[in-house]
Design an enzyme around this catalytic site. Structure first.
Site, mmCIF file in Angstrom:
data_model
loop_
_atom_site.group_PDB
_atom_site.id
_atom_site.type_symbol
_atom_site.label_atom_id
_atom_site.label_comp_id
_atom_site.label_asym_id
_atom_site.label_seq_id
_atom_site.Cartn_x
_atom_site.Cartn_y
_atom_site.Cartn_z
ATOM 1 N N GLU A 3 0.839 -1.217 0.000
ATOM 2 C CA GLU A 3 0.000 0.000 0.000
ATOM 3 C C GLU A 3 0.867 1.256 0.000
ATOM 4 O OE1 GLU A 3 -3.329 -0.103 2.750
ATOM 5 O OE2 GLU A 3 -3.402 2.090 2.836
ATOM 6 N N LYS A 45 -7.474 -0.964 11.625
ATOM 7 C CA LYS A 45 -6.839 -1.349 10.359
ATOM 8 C C LYS A 45 -5.657 -0.412 10.081
ATOM 9 C CE LYS A 45 -6.281 -1.543 5.675
ATOM 10 N NZ LYS A 45 -5.522 -0.650 4.790
ATOM 11 N N ASP A 82 4.134 -14.505 11.781
ATOM 12 C CA ASP A 82 2.787 -14.933 11.372
ATOM 13 C C ASP A 82 1.818 -13.762 11.569
ATOM 14 O OD1 ASP A 82 0.250 -16.001 11.227
ATOM 15 O OD2 ASP A 82 0.705 -17.778 12.427
ATOM 16 N N HIS A 84 -1.849 10.933 -0.502
ATOM 17 C CA HIS A 84 -1.832 9.824 -1.466
ATOM 18 C C HIS A 84 -1.545 10.351 -2.867
ATOM 19 C CE1 HIS A 84 -4.216 6.602 0.954
ATOM 20 N NE2 HIS A 84 -3.177 7.063 1.574
#
Ligand code: MEV
Length: 445
Positions: free
Chosen positions: A99, A285, A301, A400
């Site tokens: 990302e 998130k 993991d 962005h």
């Protein structure tokens, strides 16, 4: 200032930062991949072979031995987050992620926190929980079964302890039993025995599962029940990592807003994630945007970390934010903290068998699982800070767009330095398009 003198200044600033072992590397993002790699190799004392793992960290024959039915390898970019100071130590943080903006946001979050002295962490001993599910006991048999388990706890722990030759030698091994009766479930009464097991620098799934399987017959004999499952819990809440930070309010000003106003807005944004699971999911998130890439880069993991983080976020019965943000009444500084389970290893698993993961661990300088957890929690908090600061001011799209513009300029053939200038111009013009990037490259930026 012409580009030659600016690049000379950049080189001098970088050399000075390297000499001082500072993770504040001005202009690092403007360098070529080869130049960045050389800096990271020198920072971490990587051998040529170790640095080469950035090209191919996982040879096909190694991959073939790792999982089944292998046909190839899936690559992700590995970037370096700069500016981190964790418990007084400067760190360069490798992040494997697809990302855009994540590495830049982590670095910028760390820069703001650096101005307040860096991250401070507290990490629990690396104690995992293994679960043994006992069936076939009536509600009346439950209390005597629990009493027998209590009486035999030392013997059961000795059996668990003996399953690993190395962990007890390193100070780890079985620690305690917890007995949790569930008198009413859709499948009738059942008993769950928790084995608390210190896995030291390993994530520890194998050691815990082996120990759980070994003590199952002893538990059956003690309770008169039948053991069904024997498996670790990913809600590793005995292995919590905490990171906290103080951000001087001047660091926060953005998009014409005073730092104090941004701080108040960040506190309000966090409050929504405390009360509303819809926002909490996105908020968390964003934290995991910082955490997962370091977990992946170090061969750990990430599904287990994700499962633990979300289960911990829901521990009150409602899914909530993993962070807390407040304003210090006296100084006006923004105070942040993050707490979550982090079952991470610096040995075992793929952290050593994957050559690039081993190189990334060396870059981080993390030998102990607790050190790695401290860094990972700090990166999560940095990521959250950057996301919230952008969200409560000009929104996340402008950042962005700047990165997207840079990618377009590079794709149009601009050098790393020109790409930065061209990207700034395209954003200023409000025209972030590949045709415009090509025009600007053609006229020399
Ligand atoms: C995007 O990947 C992450 C954010 O949505 C996190 C957040 O909203 O806090 C920006």
């Amino acid at each position: 200032m012409n580009s030659h003198s600016s690049s000379d200044q950049n080189t001098t600033a970088l050399e000075a930062a390297l000499a001082a072992r500072s993770s504040r590397l001005p202009g690092f993002y403007r360098l070529s991949v080869a130049q960045r790699r050389a800096i990271v190799a020198s920072w971490a004392g990587l051998s040529a072979a170790e640095a080469n793992h950035f090209d191919c960290g996982l040879p096909l024959e190694r991959a073939d031995a790792m999982i089944e039915n292998v046909v190839g390898c899936f690559s992700l970019p590995v970037g370096i987050a700069t500016n981190f100071t964790v418990d007084g130590r400067d760190l360069l943080v490798p992040m494997a992620v697809e990302e855009p903006s994540v590495v830049a946001a982590a670095s910028h979050g760390a820069l703001m926190v650096r101005a307040g002295g860096g991250f401070v962490t507290a990490v629990d001993e690396p104690v995992m929980i293994g679960q043994i599910q006992v069936m076939g006991l009536s509600a009346e048999q439950m209390a005597p079964a629990c009493a027998r388990l209590r009486a035999l706890e030392a013997d059961i722990l000795a059996v668990a302890h003996a399953q690993s030759a190395s962990l007890p030698r390193l100070g780890g091994g079985a620690r305690a039993l917890e007995i949790r009766p569930f008198p009413e479930t859709p499948a009738g009464p059942m008993l769950v025995v928790h084995l608390l097991y210190d896995t030291r620098d390993a994530m520890g799934a194998n050691a815990v599962n082996t120990a759980c399987e070994a003590i199952a017959p002893v538990i059956e004999a003690a309770t008169g029940g039948q053991v069904l499952m024997r498996i670790l819990s990913n809600l590793a809440d005995r292995r919590l990592a905490r990171a906290s930070c103080r951000v001087p309010v001047a660091q926060l000003s953005k998009g014409g807003l005073e730092g104090a106003e941004v701080a108040r807005r960040i506190v309000a944004a966090n409050a929504l994630a405390v009360v509303d699971p819809y926002r909490a999911a996105t908020h968390n998130k964003g934290i995991l945007n910082g955490i997962d890439p370091v977990v992946i880069a170090t061969g750990n993991d990430w599904r287990s970390v994700e499962a633990g983080a979300h289960a911990y976020a829901a521990r009150s019965g409602q899914y909530r934010s993993l962070t807390d943000w407040s304003v210090d009444e006296t100084s006006g500084d923004l105070l942040g903290s993050l707490e979550l389970p982090l079952a991470l290893g610096t040995v075992g698993g793929s952290s050593r068998s994957h050559a690039l993961a081993a190189t990334c661990l060396k870059v981080l300088g993390a030998n102990r699982s607790q050190e790695l957890a401290a860094t990972v929690a700090s990166v999560g908090l940095a990521q959250n800070l950057s996301a919230l600061r952008a969200l409560v001011s000009e929104g996340i799209q402008s950042g962005h767009m700047a990165l997207h513009a840079r990618q377009l300029a590079l794709a149009a053939g601009a050098s790393a330095e020109a790409a930065h200038r061209i990207a700034e111009q395209m954003v200023r013009e409000g025209s972030v398009r590949s045709a415009r990037a090509a025009e600007l490259v053609a006229i020399g930026g």
